[in-house]
Design an enzyme around this catalytic site. Structure first.
Site, PDB file in Angstrom:
ATOM      1  N   ASN A 226     -75.450  13.934  80.971  1.00 14.19           N
ATOM      2  CA  ASN A 226     -76.586  13.939  80.044  1.00 14.19           C
ATOM      3  C   ASN A 226     -76.229  14.770  78.812  1.00 14.19           C
ATOM      4  OD1 ASN A 226     -79.643  13.835  79.336  1.00 14.19           O
ATOM      5  ND2 ASN A 226     -79.179  16.033  79.348  1.00 14.19           N
ATOM      6  N   GLU A 227     -76.391  14.207  77.656  1.00 18.92           N
ATOM      7  CA  GLU A 227     -76.112  14.937  76.405  1.00 18.92           C
ATOM      8  C   GLU A 227     -74.831  15.772  76.564  1.00 18.92           C
ATOM      9  OE1 GLU A 227     -79.670  16.896  74.964  1.00 18.92           O
ATOM     10  OE2 GLU A 227     -80.743  14.998  74.830  1.00 18.92           O
ATOM     11  N   TYR A 306     -86.030  12.321  69.742  1.00 25.90           N
ATOM     12  CA  TYR A 306     -87.405  12.808  69.851  1.00 25.90           C
ATOM     13  C   TYR A 306     -88.071  12.798  68.480  1.00 25.90           C
ATOM     14  CZ  TYR A 306     -86.645  14.333  74.634  1.00 25.90           C
ATOM     15  OH  TYR A 306     -86.416  14.344  75.984  1.00 25.90           O
ATOM     16  N   GLU A 361     -84.320   8.923  76.434  1.00 23.16           N
ATOM     17  CA  GLU A 361     -85.212  10.052  76.130  1.00 23.16           C
ATOM     18  C   GLU A 361     -85.811   9.796  74.756  1.00 23.16           C
ATOM     19  OE1 GLU A 361     -83.943  14.122  76.741  1.00 23.16           O
ATOM     20  OE2 GLU A 361     -82.766  13.560  78.499  1.00 23.16           O
TER      21      GLU A 361
HETATM   22  O1  AHR Z   1     -86.579  16.251  77.864  1.00 19.50           O
HETATM   23  C1  AHR Z   1     -86.223  17.576  77.694  1.00 19.50           C
HETATM   24  C2  AHR Z   1     -84.748  17.760  77.378  1.00 19.50           C
HETATM   25  O2  AHR Z   1     -84.452  17.166  76.152  1.00 19.50           O
HETATM   26  C3  AHR Z   1     -83.768  17.126  78.320  1.00 19.50           C
HETATM   27  O3  AHR Z   1     -83.523  17.904  79.433  1.00 19.50           O
HETATM   28  C4  AHR Z   1     -82.535  17.008  77.476  1.00 19.50           C
HETATM   29  O4  AHR Z   1     -81.727  15.936  77.874  1.00 19.50           O
HETATM   30  C5  AHR Z   1     -83.094  16.815  76.088  1.00 19.50           C
HETATM   31  O5  AHR Z   1     -82.477  17.580  75.156  1.00 19.50           O
END
Ligand code: AHR
Length: 557
Positions: A226-227, A306, A361
């Site tokens: 992840n990331e 996001y 995400e």
């Molecule tokens: O969703 C919160 C965080 O955001 C996750 O753990 C990470 O993958 C992202 O940066």
């Protein structure tokens, strides 16, 4: 973990309504300069307080004769990380809890999630995944650890592999398991998959049986890290690729039912925003994919984005006005550019679109609610989030050929959640209701819609006033989703259909008095869908959509 988005300068309020009012004041007879002046001021003030309500007519052309790709139901996927009260309290209360549960999993939450037909759940993280060791979460004796990423709290590991799979079984969703690349090993991940999926009586399969599940589990999706460019281990693209190849080769799914048709799809870490480093990352991964040998493969490339505005998150999730509404929606529409940009890179190396772009995400990330643990990412969920969710889902749907999966962050009690809980109380958020309204789009066929969206202007922010998508479901029903972004003006929709003759139409709409209206435990029905009137006249479907609303109608032919 965080993308840097340059904050917009604070817009100055000067709506076109105010300008037109001043123009009207200027043609008053000059009998009394003072009276005219006072009246002008009054009109201008009124215009500021209550902008003129004029319904705009928007013509939609829905071309049923030109069906597009399938809208993969996994676009409506969820993400549940061990973070704050997302898992503990949100899903898991334990079998001895007075809160009604089935084997420790909340019944109210399960019922709510079943109603939105959650297709898949990504688990256990997020950043948590790269520090998760699956053996801590199986068997009668759980290992108690810490959650350093999210508040440094105790991680009891009482919700582990079996509890997750039981939860999926109860809500009817598929498993998207993210394995630990950052601090784990290929062997640890390979053994986890063997434990989960082996049908033959290996030692690990027997251990699974001893822990209560003789039948092999199905794992539909495997996330490899992840990331990894950040919280997942700060890797370079080349280092990550060297790891991905190994995990892709050795982390196998042994479930006999997944050897042919339902093969597990492997998802690599992809970009986290628009910065050049992620262009390079995406380019490197896709280039390697183009030249990959038989011994490894990749079926998806993850993308995280996001709606935050700027880091650290500072927008309030409740108690805001039209300016913050417009700003956040402007930020959220950047998703279109990101999806288009990374799709274009993927097209270069994978023109057949074998690799899916997996937006695993996404969602709004606001300032933590005052009084909450900042590491728990607790925020409210308002009508703005409903509009935001629909705009993003529409973007994914329009890119359905490449975007075949997306997971909103996160399912319960964290970030842009579907559900909020407090002990035995539960409330469904405005975002939940958008996912509910959009259920008919799951696995439906994309139908092109063209329209002039017109423009909603607030200060120096200009946004498309209206957005719309259409689809045909497996039963042949036609569906239309319309978002009216404008918080002040309703829109009259006139939809003409090529290739279909509408007979009747009906639907539901989601709106509320204010852009920051929310549902609370005490008043849970402020933002809930209500029936909307739609009619068929001269072969056209017509309806009025309220300001700041999301509407879905079905059209009978
Ligand atoms: O969703 C919160 C965080 O955001 C996750 O753990 C990470 O993958 C992202 O940066």
């Amino acid at each position: 973990m965080y993308s840097t988005i340059t904050p917009e300068s604070q817009p100055v309020f000067h709506s076109h309504n105010r300008e037109s009012s001043i123009a009207r004041a200027a043609i008053l007879p000059a009998a009394s300069v003072m009276r005219a002046f006072v009246l002008g001021i009054a009109l201008a003030t009124m215009a500021l307080i209550a902008p003129m309500i004029v319904a705009q007519t928007v013509q939609l052309s829905v071309d049923v004769s030109q069906p597009g790709p399938k809208i993969d139901r996994n676009i409506f996927g969820q993400f549940a990380e061990h973070l704050g009260h997302g898992i503990y309290e949100g899903i898991w209360v334990g079998p001895d809890s007075p809160i009604p549960n089935t084997r420790g999993i909340r019944n109210d939450v399960v019922a709510a999630l079943k109603a939105i037909k959650v297709p898949d759940v990504r688990w256990p993280g997020g950043c948590f995944a790269d520090e998760y060791h699956w053996r801590n979460g199986i068997g009668p004796q759980r290992v108690v650890t810490l959650n350093p990423n999210w508040g440094g709290v105790i991680e009891p590991n009482t919700f582990g592999t079996h509890e997750f799979m039981d939860f999926l079984d109860q809500i009817g969703a598929q498993a998207y398991v993210s394995v630990n690349v950052g601090s784990g090993t290929p062997r640890e991940a390979a053994e986890w998959l063997e434990y989960l999926t082996a049908g033959q009586p290996t030692t690990l399969a027997k251990e699974r049986t001893a822990n209560g599940h003789p039948a092999p589990y199905k794992v539909a999706f495997l996330g490899v890290g992840n990331e990894s460019w950040d919280c997942g281990g700060n890797m370079t693209p080349d280092y990550y690729l060297s790891q991905f190849r190994i995990y892709s080769r050795f982390v196998r799914n042994y479930n006999p039912e997944q050897q042919d048709k339902e093969q597990m799809l492997k998802i690599a870490v992809g970009p986290g925003g628009g910065e050049p480093r992620w262009t390079e990352w995406t380019d490197a991964i896709m280039k390697a994919y183009q030249n990959h040998q038989w011994s490894w493969d990749m079926n998806g490339l993850s993308m995280h984005s996001y709606t935050v505005g700027h880091w650290p998150p500072s927008f309030a999730s409740v108690g805001f006005g039209e300016t913050e509404y417009a700003q956040i929606l402007k930020f959220t529409l950047e998703m279109e550019g990101l999806v288009a940009k990374y799709s274009a890179i993927m097209d270069t190396y994978d023109p057949q679109k074998k690799v899916a772009l997996v937006v695993d995400e996404w969602g709004a990330w606001y300032a933590p609610l005052p009084g909450t643990n900042p590491g728990f990412l607790v925020q409210q969920n308002s009508l703005r989030d409903a509009v935001l969710a629909s705009l993003n889902l529409n973007i994914f749907v329009r890119h359905a050929e490449r975007v075949r999966m997306a997971n909103i962050a996160q399912m319960i009690n964290v970030l842009q959640a579907m559900i909020l809980t407090d002990k035995d109380k539960m409330v469904l958020t405005p975002t939940y209701y958008v996912f509910k309204l959009y259920v008919p789009f799951q696995d439906a066929t994309f139908v092109p819609v063209t329209f002039d969206a017109s423009t909603y202007i607030h200060g120096d922010i200009k946004l498309p006033r209206v957005d719309a998508i259409a689809a045909k479901d497996k039963a042949g029903n036609l569906w239309l989703a319309i978002t009216n972004v404008d918080p002040n003006q309703p829109a009259e929709i006139e939809a003409s259909l090529a290739g279909a003759t509408p007979k009747s139409a009906k639907g539901e709409t989601l709106t509320a008095p204010n852009v920051d209206s929310i549902n609370t435990f005490d008043v849970p029905n402020t933002v809930v869908p209500k029936p909307v009137a739609a009619s068929v006249q001269s072969g056209k479907v017509t309806l009025k959509v309220e300001p700041k609303s999301v509407t879905v109608i079905s059209i009978q032919q």
